[in-house]
Design a protein around this motif. Structure first.
Motif, PDB file in Angstrom:
ATOM      1  N   HIS A   1       4.639  10.144 -18.008  1.00  0.00           N
ATOM      2  CA  HIS A   1       3.510  11.058 -18.187  1.00  0.00           C
ATOM      3  C   HIS A   1       3.386  11.946 -16.953  1.00  0.00           C
ATOM      4  CE1 HIS A   1      -0.538  12.547 -18.908  1.00  0.00           C
ATOM      5  NE2 HIS A   1      -0.547  11.964 -20.093  1.00  0.00           N
ATOM      6  N   ILE A   2       3.576  13.251 -17.136  1.00  0.00           N
ATOM      7  CA  ILE A   2       3.636  14.173 -15.999  1.00  0.00           C
ATOM      8  C   ILE A   2       2.362  14.126 -15.170  1.00  0.00           C
ATOM      9  CG2 ILE A   2       3.839  16.604 -15.340  1.00  0.00           C
ATOM     10  CD1 ILE A   2       5.594  16.999 -17.830  1.00  0.00           C
ATOM     11  N   PHE A   3       1.194  14.061 -15.835  1.00  0.00           N
ATOM     12  CA  PHE A   3      -0.071  14.080 -15.104  1.00  0.00           C
ATOM     13  C   PHE A   3      -0.462  12.692 -14.614  1.00  0.00           C
ATOM     14  CE2 PHE A   3      -4.754  13.675 -15.178  1.00  0.00           C
ATOM     15  CZ  PHE A   3      -5.070  14.565 -14.168  1.00  0.00           C
ATOM     16  N   THR A   4      -0.565  11.753 -15.552  1.00  0.00           N
ATOM     17  CA  THR A   4      -1.059  10.421 -15.201  1.00  0.00           C
ATOM     18  C   THR A   4      -0.115   9.682 -14.257  1.00  0.00           C
ATOM     19  OG1 THR A   4      -2.285  10.206 -17.266  1.00  0.00           O
ATOM     20  CG2 THR A   4      -1.698   8.173 -16.119  1.00  0.00           C
ATOM     21  N   ASP A   5       1.162   9.673 -14.574  1.00  0.00           N
ATOM     22  CA  ASP A   5       2.105   8.840 -13.831  1.00  0.00           C
ATOM     23  C   ASP A   5       2.577   9.474 -12.540  1.00  0.00           C
ATOM     24  OD1 ASP A   5       2.023   6.846 -15.741  1.00  0.00           O
ATOM     25  OD2 ASP A   5       3.598   7.764 -16.943  1.00  0.00           O
ATOM     26  N   VAL A   6       2.678  10.779 -12.501  1.00  0.00           N
ATOM     27  CA  VAL A   6       3.220  11.434 -11.314  1.00  0.00           C
ATOM     28  C   VAL A   6       2.120  11.999 -10.426  1.00  0.00           C
ATOM     29  CG1 VAL A   6       4.655  13.332 -10.490  1.00  0.00           C
ATOM     30  CG2 VAL A   6       5.409  11.967 -12.426  1.00  0.00           C
ATOM     31  N   SER A   7       1.185  12.712 -11.022  1.00  0.00           N
ATOM     32  CA  SER A   7       0.161  13.388 -10.223  1.00  0.00           C
ATOM     33  C   SER A   7      -0.904  12.431  -9.698  1.00  0.00           C
ATOM     34  CB  SER A   7      -0.504  14.490 -11.053  1.00  0.00           C
ATOM     35  OG  SER A   7      -1.602  15.051 -10.367  1.00  0.00           O
ATOM     36  N   GLN A   8      -1.535  11.662 -10.597  1.00  0.00           N
ATOM     37  CA  GLN A   8      -2.697  10.873 -10.204  1.00  0.00           C
ATOM     38  C   GLN A   8      -2.363   9.755  -9.217  1.00  0.00           C
ATOM     39  OE1 GLN A   8      -6.097  11.711 -11.332  1.00  0.00           O
ATOM     40  NE2 GLN A   8      -4.674  13.430 -11.348  1.00  0.00           N
ATOM     41  N   SER A   9      -1.276   9.030  -9.454  1.00  0.00           N
ATOM     42  CA  SER A   9      -0.927   7.948  -8.537  1.00  0.00           C
ATOM     43  C   SER A   9      -0.547   8.484  -7.166  1.00  0.00           C
ATOM     44  CB  SER A   9       0.223   7.121  -9.121  1.00  0.00           C
ATOM     45  OG  SER A   9       1.348   7.940  -9.384  1.00  0.00           O
ATOM     46  N   LYS A  10       0.027   9.673  -7.132  1.00  0.00           N
ATOM     47  CA  LYS A  10       0.406  10.265  -5.846  1.00  0.00           C
ATOM     48  C   LYS A  10      -0.816  10.826  -5.111  1.00  0.00           C
ATOM     49  CE  LYS A  10       4.219  12.632  -5.736  1.00  0.00           C
ATOM     50  NZ  LYS A  10       5.042  11.835  -4.794  1.00  0.00           N
ATOM     51  N   VAL A  11      -1.679  11.536  -5.852  1.00  0.00           N
ATOM     52  CA  VAL A  11      -2.837  12.182  -5.231  1.00  0.00           C
ATOM     53  C   VAL A  11      -3.833  11.162  -4.693  1.00  0.00           C
ATOM     54  CG1 VAL A  11      -4.884  13.583  -5.727  1.00  0.00           C
ATOM     55  CG2 VAL A  11      -2.635  14.328  -6.523  1.00  0.00           C
ATOM     56  N   HIS A  12      -4.156  10.163  -5.511  1.00  0.00           N
ATOM     57  CA  HIS A  12      -5.234   9.242  -5.145  1.00  0.00           C
ATOM     58  C   HIS A  12      -4.765   8.064  -4.289  1.00  0.00           C
ATOM     59  CE1 HIS A  12      -8.249  11.183  -7.658  1.00  0.00           C
ATOM     60  NE2 HIS A  12      -7.340  11.279  -8.612  1.00  0.00           N
ATOM     61  N   LEU A  13      -3.497   7.671  -4.411  1.00  0.00           N
ATOM     62  CA  LEU A  13      -3.047   6.456  -3.741  1.00  0.00           C
ATOM     63  C   LEU A  13      -1.869   6.656  -2.799  1.00  0.00           C
ATOM     64  CD1 LEU A  13      -3.212   4.270  -6.951  1.00  0.00           C
ATOM     65  CD2 LEU A  13      -4.789   4.116  -5.027  1.00  0.00           C
TER      66      LEU A  13
ATOM     67  N   ALA B   1       8.354   8.506  -9.632  1.00  0.00           N
ATOM     68  CA  ALA B   1       9.586   8.943 -10.286  1.00  0.00           C
ATOM     69  C   ALA B   1       9.259   9.211 -11.750  1.00  0.00           C
ATOM     70  CB  ALA B   1      10.674   7.863 -10.184  1.00  0.00           C
ATOM     71  N   LEU B   2       9.674  10.374 -12.244  1.00  0.00           N
ATOM     72  CA  LEU B   2       9.386  10.771 -13.618  1.00  0.00           C
ATOM     73  C   LEU B   2      10.606  10.548 -14.501  1.00  0.00           C
ATOM     74  CD1 LEU B   2       7.404  12.211 -15.616  1.00  0.00           C
ATOM     75  CD2 LEU B   2       8.603  14.339 -15.037  1.00  0.00           C
ATOM     76  N   ILE B   3      10.422   9.819 -15.584  1.00  0.00           N
ATOM     77  CA  ILE B   3      11.473   9.654 -16.588  1.00  0.00           C
ATOM     78  C   ILE B   3      11.412  10.854 -17.523  1.00  0.00           C
ATOM     79  CG2 ILE B   3      12.368   8.228 -18.458  1.00  0.00           C
ATOM     80  CD1 ILE B   3      12.594   6.940 -15.723  1.00  0.00           C
TER      81      ILE B   3
ATOM     82  N   HIS C   1       0.826  -1.202   0.000  1.00  0.00           N
ATOM     83  CA  HIS C   1       0.000   0.000   0.000  1.00  0.00           C
ATOM     84  C   HIS C   1       0.863   1.256   0.000  1.00  0.00           C
ATOM     85  CE1 HIS C   1      -3.451  -2.550   0.996  1.00  0.00           C
ATOM     86  NE2 HIS C   1      -2.675  -3.127   1.896  1.00  0.00           N
ATOM     87  N   GLY C   2       0.300   2.317  -0.555  1.00  0.00           N
ATOM     88  CA  GLY C   2       0.861   3.660  -0.422  1.00  0.00           C
ATOM     89  C   GLY C   2       2.327   3.771  -0.761  1.00  0.00           C
ATOM     90  N   ASP C   3       3.093   4.310   0.195  1.00  0.00           N
ATOM     91  CA  ASP C   3       4.493   4.628  -0.097  1.00  0.00           C
ATOM     92  C   ASP C   3       5.403   3.395  -0.120  1.00  0.00           C
ATOM     93  OD1 ASP C   3       4.704   4.002   2.555  1.00  0.00           O
ATOM     94  OD2 ASP C   3       5.422   5.965   3.210  1.00  0.00           O
ATOM     95  N   GLU C   4       4.830   2.197  -0.011  1.00  0.00           N
ATOM     96  CA  GLU C   4       5.623   0.989  -0.257  1.00  0.00           C
ATOM     97  C   GLU C   4       5.876   0.798  -1.756  1.00  0.00           C
ATOM     98  OE1 GLU C   4       4.555  -2.474   2.662  1.00  0.00           O
ATOM     99  OE2 GLU C   4       2.688  -1.479   2.077  1.00  0.00           O
ATOM    100  N   ILE C   5       5.130   1.546  -2.572  1.00  0.00           N
ATOM    101  CA  ILE C   5       5.201   1.401  -4.019  1.00  0.00           C
ATOM    102  C   ILE C   5       5.891   2.625  -4.618  1.00  0.00           C
ATOM    103  CG2 ILE C   5       3.855   1.154  -6.145  1.00  0.00           C
ATOM    104  CD1 ILE C   5       1.623  -0.048  -4.452  1.00  0.00           C
ATOM    105  N   LEU C   6       6.854   2.382  -5.491  1.00  0.00           N
ATOM    106  CA  LEU C   6       7.461   3.443  -6.301  1.00  0.00           C
ATOM    107  C   LEU C   6       6.981   3.253  -7.726  1.00  0.00           C
ATOM    108  CD1 LEU C   6       9.438   5.789  -6.833  1.00  0.00           C
ATOM    109  CD2 LEU C   6      11.229   4.064  -7.180  1.00  0.00           C
ATOM    110  N   TYR C   7       6.236   4.219  -8.217  1.00  0.00           N
ATOM    111  CA  TYR C   7       5.682   4.124  -9.575  1.00  0.00           C
ATOM    112  C   TYR C   7       6.503   5.001 -10.509  1.00  0.00           C
ATOM    113  CZ  TYR C   7       2.434   3.885 -13.433  1.00  0.00           C
ATOM    114  OH  TYR C   7       1.876   3.664 -14.664  1.00  0.00           O
TER     115      TYR C   7
END
Length: 357
Positions: A283-295, A300-302, A273-279
């Motif tokens: 994609h600046i919005f989908t990959d960085v914003s949404q996974s952080k905000v909702h979950l 990490a952004l490539i 759960h949560g911060d046990e996962i590094l995603y």
């Protein structure tokens, strides 16, 4: 997967997307034969103003600093006259379109070039009265057709060596992580056939002992439908054959290959759960914003564009030291000049001048 595990040649991929998109615009009646793809025209992180036909660069607070109308840069005064102190608000999706990924490059290039056409009166009258927003919708529709009709991906799957820039170290780096005890997942919006073809091409030849790309991942999810994947629970299907045959299932298991589902399902299935996962994603919005905000996942952004920036910083180290020295000298001279100017002002007004040496 795309632009994260597999890096594409932007000129090749987006150039072909541009070609297909322009072909669709031509079929609609637009005059595009004299236009060519220019990948240096735009960069990820800029924002399209669909109402005014502009490409803008905003600072961290949303203030617009630089503007290009069509393919022409506007002077600072014109920027102030057009936008004043207007802030970019990306929630106003009818006005602003953020360039989140390198896949946005072809769309932005097409739109800015077509803005020039509209300004020059070169949009045929039979297409109806078009404003910039209507023009953007036409460009977006043309590119959407290019992707949905499958011509572009079929061409890439047929000749992946033309489009993929292989990185022999990447599969081995993931294997290192796996052997160190990390649990790796692949979550992509691409369908199974495309994912399997591209991962086979980019990974399998660099892995040892007849390993395949599937052996690296504890779970693979295709057709994930991000960003909805992070918020909504879609039906989950298991991919059960090499041909991509699907069957409904209600629980994901370690080692499985699935289509659809949700991020909450991933957490429940793997009991993390949560911060046990590094995603990790591009994609600046989908990959960085949404996974952080909702979950509350860590992210990490490539951002491949930073490689050139980093190289430039390294190469300019000597010049930077020289520049710092000159700035320090400028400050000393400037301070002395201000003191002398103050002394002259005081003497002019018949007051004693005191200058600190």
């Amino acid at each position: 997967m795309d632009y994260t595990l597999i890096h594409y040649n932007v000129m090749a991929w987006e150039g072909r997307a541009y070609d297909y998109g322009m072909g669709n615009l031509k079929s609609m009646g637009f005059l595009v034969d004299d236009l060519e793809f220019d990948p240096d025209l735009v960069i990820r992180g800029l924002i399209m103003d669909k109402v005014k036909g502009n490409l803008v660069k905003a600072d961290r607070f949303g203030y617009i600093k630089r503007v290009m109308h069509g393919t022409q840069m506007l002077p600072t005064r014109a920027v102030s006259e057009i936008y004043g102190r207007e802030l970019v608000d990306l929630r106003k999706e009818d006005t602003w379109e953020f360039l989140n990924t390198l896949f946005s490059v072809s769309e932005a290039v097409m739109f800015m070039q077509m803005v020039d056409k509209l300004d020059q009166g070169l949009v045929p009258a039979e297409l109806g009265p078009l404003d910039y927003k209507g023009l953007y919708n036409a460009v977006s529709k043309a590119l959407f057709r290019a992707h949905v009709e499958g011509q572009l991906k079929s061409e890439i799957m047929a000749e992946p060596e033309r489009f993929v820039e292989p990185d022999p170290e990447l599969p081995l780096a993931l294997l290192d992580q796996k052997e160190a005890g990390k649990r790796l997942l692949l979550i992509t919006n691409s369908d199974y056939h495309y994912t399997n073809k591209m991962m086979n091409h980019a990974f399998n030849r660099f892995l040892p002992n007849d390993m395949g790309w599937r052996d690296l991942f504890e779970m693979v999810i295709v057709s994930a439908r991000k960003p909805e994947f992070f918020q909504i629970s879609h039906p989950l299907y298991e991919v059960v054959t090499e041909d991509g045959l699907l069957r409904p299932c209600f629980k994901a298991n370690s080692g499985g290959l699935y289509s659809g589902g949700s991020a909450q399902m991933v957490e429940k299935s793997l009991d993390i759960h949560g911060d046990e996962i590094l995603y990790v994603g591009d994609h600046i919005f989908t990959d960085v914003s949404q996974s952080k905000v909702h979950l509350r996942w860590r992210t990490a952004l490539i951002c491949r564009e930073l490689e050139d920036e980093f190289d430039a910083l390294i190469k300019s180290h000597a010049q930077k030291e020289k520049l710092v020295t000159l700035i320090q000298q400028k400050e000393i001279v400037g301070d002395l000049f201000n003191q002398l100017r103050l002394a002259l002002q005081r003497r002019t007004n018949s007051r004693p001048a005191q200058v600190v040496g």
